[in-house]
Enzyme design. Structure first.
Site, short mmCIF file in Angstrom:
data_model
loop_
_atom_site.label_atom_id
_atom_site.label_comp_id
_atom_site.label_asym_id
_atom_site.label_seq_id
_atom_site.Cartn_x
_atom_site.Cartn_y
_atom_site.Cartn_z
N GLU A 1 0.82 -1.22 0.00
CA GLU A 1 0.00 0.00 0.00
C GLU A 1 0.84 1.26 0.00
O GLU A 1 0.35 2.36 -0.25
CB GLU A 1 -0.97 -0.01 1.20
CG GLU A 1 -0.32 -0.25 2.56
CD GLU A 1 0.04 1.05 3.26
OE1 GLU A 1 -0.58 2.07 2.97
OE2 GLU A 1 0.94 1.02 4.09
N HIS B 1 -3.36 -3.44 3.38
CA HIS B 1 -2.60 -3.20 4.61
C HIS B 1 -2.06 -4.52 5.16
O HIS B 1 -0.89 -4.62 5.54
CB HIS B 1 -3.48 -2.52 5.67
CG HIS B 1 -3.48 -1.03 5.58
ND1 HIS B 1 -2.48 -0.26 6.11
CD2 HIS B 1 -4.37 -0.18 5.04
CE1 HIS B 1 -2.75 1.02 5.88
NE2 HIS B 1 -3.89 1.10 5.24
#
Length: 357
Positions: free
Chosen positions: A12, A320
């Site tokens: 990310e 994440h």
């Protein structure tokens, strides 16, 4: 000196890569170089909360650090020894207190003796876990793996001023982390929550809680629902910025705790805040997994440092979570097998763990 190089643009590509890298490097006393910090953000490089997190970790481990300045995109970090003591760290803005704690809790857990840390900044701000999620969901799971985290909320901090105060300590440091096997959540036994508002009328907290409970009942939840209220008299309120929010968590028969949250904002009605948190909780519960989408990425670094194998089930394999797994594999000698697709329920098996392996 030979560094382990971590590419901050992986996954990310946000501040999480930096936080997890520094946390694990500190525990393992490994020198690292983090490059391309927050490369995928509109404002790449270090911001105030990232500076505070690295400074805090460096203080706790007597680390030598280079490149630690605002908007820096590369740092070197060389931890040298644990330094127990009593510390105060101030983000200086509404930057997230809980994200700073995400960096330093693993360090506090491996200190040779308990260490108390006071952090000032934002306790309930966008794009980070609210303090009540930390106190009631993250802390719960940390206890399952062996960490007695004591978190005291002294004052809440909202955007834009911040000014929140939190005091944290791992009471049983140094810990010996244990593995965890928890894939399915089991049956929901009850739902609890905290609805708060500061420098706002009491009815804001009440309306958030009422809207959340109404939606949960309409969604078919029949177990007890207990949402506590927290508010402050406007005339005597010491908080620096007005704000509100709600955190919900479901307790289940297998010992899992599933959380959700929502924050108030200007022009956002209290009912919308409560409804948002309730919808998130129902979404998390639908997968029947033991870990909600936020807790999955929070628990993996601890399981990688634990003795014994672990097996977990998550409601959604977020970017994440994927990023955390990739960072962990760079720093810890651990085999992590993941079964599932991005944004879908998944299972993860952490094998041959132990931070000294």
């Amino acid at each position: 000196m030979e560094y382990i190089v971590i590419d901050g643009s992986m996954g990310e590509g946000g501040g999480q890569v930096l936080r997890i890298s520094v946390a694990l490097a500190s525990v393992l006393m490994k020198p690292i170089k983090v490059v391309n910090i927050r490369a995928k953000r509109r404002n790449p490089g270090l911001q105030s909360q990232h500076l505070t997190a690295v400074k805090a970790a460096a203080e706790l481990t007597d680390a030598a650090v280079e490149g630690l300045y605002l908007r820096s995109t590369e740092i070197t970090y060389i931890p040298r020894r644990f330094k127990p003591g009593k510390y105060v760290f101030d983000v200086g803005t509404a930057g997230s207190v809980t994200l700073v704690l995400q960096t330093i809790i693993p360090i506090l857990a491996f200190m040779p003796s308990p260490c108390e840390v006071e952090i000032r900044g934002g306790t309930d701000v966008p794009w980070s876990p609210p303090i009540d999620y930390l106190r009631n969901v993250i802390s719960y799971y940390l206890k399952l793996v062996g960490i007695e985290l004591d978190v005291k909320l002294i004052r809440r901090g909202h955007y834009p001023v911040g000014g929140g105060i939190v005091v944290a300590k791992v009471a049983n440091a140094p810990v010996k982390l244990r593995g965890l096997e928890l894939i399915e959540r089991g049956e929901v036994l009850g739902i609890k929550g905290i609805s708060h508002c500061v420098r706002l009328p009491k009815h804001v907290a009440e309306r958030q809680a009422s809207a959340a409970e109404k939606y949960l009942r309409e969604a078919g939840i029949k177990v007890p629902i207990d949402i506590g209220l927290e508010y402050y008299e406007l005339s005597s309120d010491s908080h620096l910025s007005p704000g509100s929010g709600i955190v919900l968590w479901a307790e289940t028969s297998n010992g899992a705790v599933i959380g959700s949250d929502a924050l108030g904002a200007k022009w956002k009605r209290a009912e919308e805040v409560g409804l948002e948190a309730a919808k998130k909780l129902i979404y998390e519960l639908e997968s029947k997994a033991a870990f909600d989408s936020h807790m999955s990425d929070n628990i993996i670094p601890y399981l990688a440092l634990a003795e014994g194998d672990s097996a977990i089930g998550g409601s959604s394999l977020t970017m994440h979570t994927y990023t955390v797994i990739e960072v962990v594999k760079k720093l810890v000698k651990v085999d992590i097998k993941v079964y599932g697709e991005l944004e879908k329920p998944f299972k993860a098996f952490i094998l041959g763990t132990g931070c000294y392996s």
